[in-house]
Design an enzyme around this catalytic site. Structure first.
Site, short mmCIF file in Angstrom:
data_model
loop_
_atom_site.label_atom_id
_atom_site.label_comp_id
_atom_site.label_asym_id
_atom_site.label_seq_id
_atom_site.Cartn_x
_atom_site.Cartn_y
_atom_site.Cartn_z
N LYS A 106 0.81 -1.21 0.00
CA LYS A 106 0.00 0.00 0.00
C LYS A 106 0.84 1.27 0.00
CE LYS A 106 -4.39 -1.56 2.01
NZ LYS A 106 -4.18 -3.00 2.08
N GLU A 159 -3.06 6.30 8.23
CA GLU A 159 -3.80 7.23 7.38
C GLU A 159 -4.80 8.03 8.21
OE1 GLU A 159 -4.14 5.12 2.99
OE2 GLU A 159 -5.84 5.10 4.35
N HIS A 178 -14.82 -3.08 8.62
CA HIS A 178 -14.07 -2.95 7.37
C HIS A 178 -14.28 -4.12 6.40
CE1 HIS A 178 -12.16 0.40 9.36
NE2 HIS A 178 -11.72 -0.39 10.31
N ARG A 190 -6.78 -8.25 -8.74
CA ARG A 190 -7.47 -9.53 -8.89
C ARG A 190 -8.94 -9.28 -9.16
NH1 ARG A 190 -10.33 -9.17 -4.22
NH2 ARG A 190 -9.29 -8.29 -2.40
#
Length: 641
Positions: A116, A200, A234, A296
């Site tokens: 990431k 973040e 999440h 994917r």
């Protein structure tokens, strides 16, 4: 070119790939763990090979064994599906080096987007906005805590190699930072073999909108957006496309950014570019940021297929064979609206803990698409992801698509494990969902209402009683001279209902409870109450399920039965779910405080911490790390201080 493909996966996605492969004339090879011997995906493929490993999960991660089976069976390609090895650049490289085709992007693209932090740097360089955060190499506790404070709470801790909510924690204040950091690292290490994280800024009114892209290695196109904002912990629960409230300007800007992201790395195959969107003031083209790219096929790809009419798996095979994309951007359009609801084996009334067991009854609706890897008689084990099926609806507009989903969920019947079916059904009736006012916190904010059992109607109770007694009209279970009655107790939630049934005539039944008597009449081949048919119900041993806008579970007890004595004491600590003991934080004879961690259990890719109910002394820990325990098993004995 190739004419045979090995599917390196299991469950519904393996079945999905096998169905398209057969449709276009490809032979298929399945791999499976020993616990999956009787699984649906094994029976759907032309050939199947077991992979023995130390744990069932490891079977689907055994890179060299999977490649060896592909070569021995002359499979020219390997399709990884999603999860497992689908975003493992090392595996993709090994497949290519073995002279086989990896159905997906090349390993360099997976490597860039799989980290990431590296992905965000690459996207920033390409001119795509990214959310403020720390993506550095310094992973010490102090450095990460310092960066979190600099960004400003609340922040998200996210696994750099992760996805699907694994290794992700929301931290609201500095006091909780180190505890949640440790938990995120542990989960990331287990899920991805990499415990590095990034920090973040957390957007307080976020929406999760993603764009489906497809590339041929040179250029890329998009297949519009999906809104995946309805999540819990999440994990996506309900997805739809197109995104509600999406404007033409916003769509153009977001899809252009997604195509740029794909073309920047020379992407080949199906991929999804995910954005975090500030939805506090509607959708605006300057209020979205790149979050990550999944290299994917996504779990939620069916809703894109529904609105575009394109088989994305067939496209994957075409691109892998070197064929050009079947359509240009100008040829792709949207028709109608689509929803996908994910059915999980979990208990919404017990902290959504995973549930396991045998599927003893299964019925899916016929009017919608259902992607599933389970059948009646299958065992839901604790070793894999808890998703059982995906219910996919389509309609001419959002309202009709949501109505079709609601009807389909009402008709879905799964007995043997607890599921989130009722929550999904309640979501379709939520006022904000109906209006398209979705955001990632909606489920958590309404969790009590979404999981609460609606008041049990008299019709549901009567249906349950009738299912238990099963009165027949072809024999004399009644008497002209004396009243013959039958009694039972039904338990639903925390309520006990004492029920009496009598049959005063061949085609009449009287059911009494709570001081009232209700008369039923047999006509037109069914029992009716007040002129209307009763809800559908089924009896399974000592349980009765009534399907009445969701599933209502009734437990049966004979009034003359002596209740079984429990052997558990208040000084026991019991397992809240089936799973593997992954960590033990205490030892025999130690003192612990209320709320202190005792041990951790792992099941279905989820880690759950068992804590001390009170200040106490631990007498005995009954298990070791690596042991499997069942729900309700005594984990350790303690004595209160």
């Amino acid at each position: 070119m190739f004419n045979k493909v090995l599917i390196a996966n299991r469950g519904e996605i393996a079945c999905r790939i096998a169905e398209t492969a057969k449709k276009i004339g490809l032979r298929t090879v399945a791999v499976f763990s020993e616990v999956d011997t009787e699984s649906k995906h094994v029976s759907l493929c032309d050939e199947a090979f077991v992979i023995e490993s130390s744990t069932p999960l490891e079977s689907y991660l055994s890179q060299d064994k999977i490649i060896d089976i592909a070569k021995k069976t002359n499979a020219g390609a390997i399709h990884p599906g999603y999860g497992f090895l689908s975003e493992n650049s090392e595996f993709a490289q090994k497949v290519e080096e073995a002279g086989l085709v990896f159905i997906g992007p090349d390993f360099q693209a997976i490597e860039i987007m799989g980290q990431k932090d590296a992905a965000k740097k690459a996207m920033s360089q390409a001119g795509i906005s990214t959310i403020p955060g720390y993506h550095g190499d310094n992973q010490t506790d102090n450095k990460l805590m310092e960066e979190a404070a600099s960004i400003g709470y609340p922040v998200l801790i996210k696994a750099v190699a992760g996805g699907g909510g694994k290794g992700m924690r929301l931290v609201k204040n500095q006091r909780d930072f180190l505890t949640l950091l440790s938990s995120a690292r542990t989960e990331a290490e287990k899920a991805f073999g990499n415990n590095r994280v990034l920090i973040e800024k957390y957007i307080s009114s976020p929406r999760h909108i993603e764009v489906q892209i497809f590339g041929d290695g040179q250029s890329a196109i998009h297949l519009f957006e999906r809104d995946c904002s309805l999540q819990r912990r999440h994990q996506k629960v309900l997805e739809e496309c197109p995104a509600p409230g999406m404007t033409a300007k916003m769509r153009k800007a977001m899809c252009r950014a997604a195509v740029t992201a794909a073309e920047t790395i020379g992407y080949k195959g199906a991929g999804t570019v995910e954005f975090i969107v500030d939805g506090s003031d509607g959708l605006k083209e300057d209020r979205f940021w790149f979050m990550e790219m999944n290299t994917r096929l996504q779990v939620e790809h069916p809703i894109t297929e529904e609105i575009t009419g394109i088989d994305l798996v067939a496209w994957q095979f075409d691109v892998a064979m070197g064929r050009p994309l079947e359509k240009k951007q100008k040829d792709i359009s949207m028709q109608g609206h689509s929803f996908e609801a994910r059915i999980y084996a979990e208990d919404p009334n017990n902290q959504f803990l995973p549930d396991t067991g045998k599927i003893i009854h299964l019925n899916f609706p016929l009017n919608v698409r259902v992607d599933t890897g389970i059948r009646t008689g299958d065992i839901v084990s604790p070793f894999f992801d808890p998703m059982l099926a995906k219910i996919v609806s389509h309609g001419k507009d959002r309202s009709s698509a949501l109505s079709n989903l609601k009807k389909a969920l009402k008709e879905t019947e799964i007995v043997g494990v607890k599921t989130n079916l009722n929550l999904l059904y309640n979501l379709t009736q939520n006022s904000d969902v109906k209006m398209g006012m979705v955001q990632t916190g909606l489920i958590e904010e309404n969790i009590e209402k979404l999981t609460s059992q609606n008041s049990i109607s008299n019709k549901a109770i009567i249906a349950a009683a009738l299912s238990y007694f099963a009165p027949r009209v072809d024999h004399f279970s009644y008497s002209h001279w004396i009243k013959i009655s039958h009694k039972i107790k039904l338990f639903v939630g925390d309520k006990i209902i004492e029920i009496e049934l009598s049959q005063p005539d061949v085609n009449k039944v009287q059911i009494s409870f709570d001081g009232e008597a209700f008369n039923l009449v047999f006509s037109k081949n069914h029992w009716s109450f007040e002129g209307n048919p009763l809800p559908k119900s089924k009896k399974f041993d000592d349980e009765i399920i009534v399907f009445n806008g969701g599933q209502i579970l009734f437990k049966v007890q004979n009034p003359y039965e002596v209740p079984k004595e429990t052997k558990f004491e208040t000084s026991d600590i019991l397992s809240p779910m089936p799973g593997m003991v992954s960590k033990i934080y205490i030892e025999n004879g130690c003192k612990v405080l209320k709320g202190q961690r005792i041990l951790s259990l792992e099941a279905m890719k989820m880690e759950y911490e068992v804590i001390a109910p009170n200040d106490c002394y631990i007498k005995t820990v009954n298990f070791e790390v690596g042991d499997f325990v069942q729900s309700g098993t005594k984990l350790c004995d303690f004595s209160e201080v």
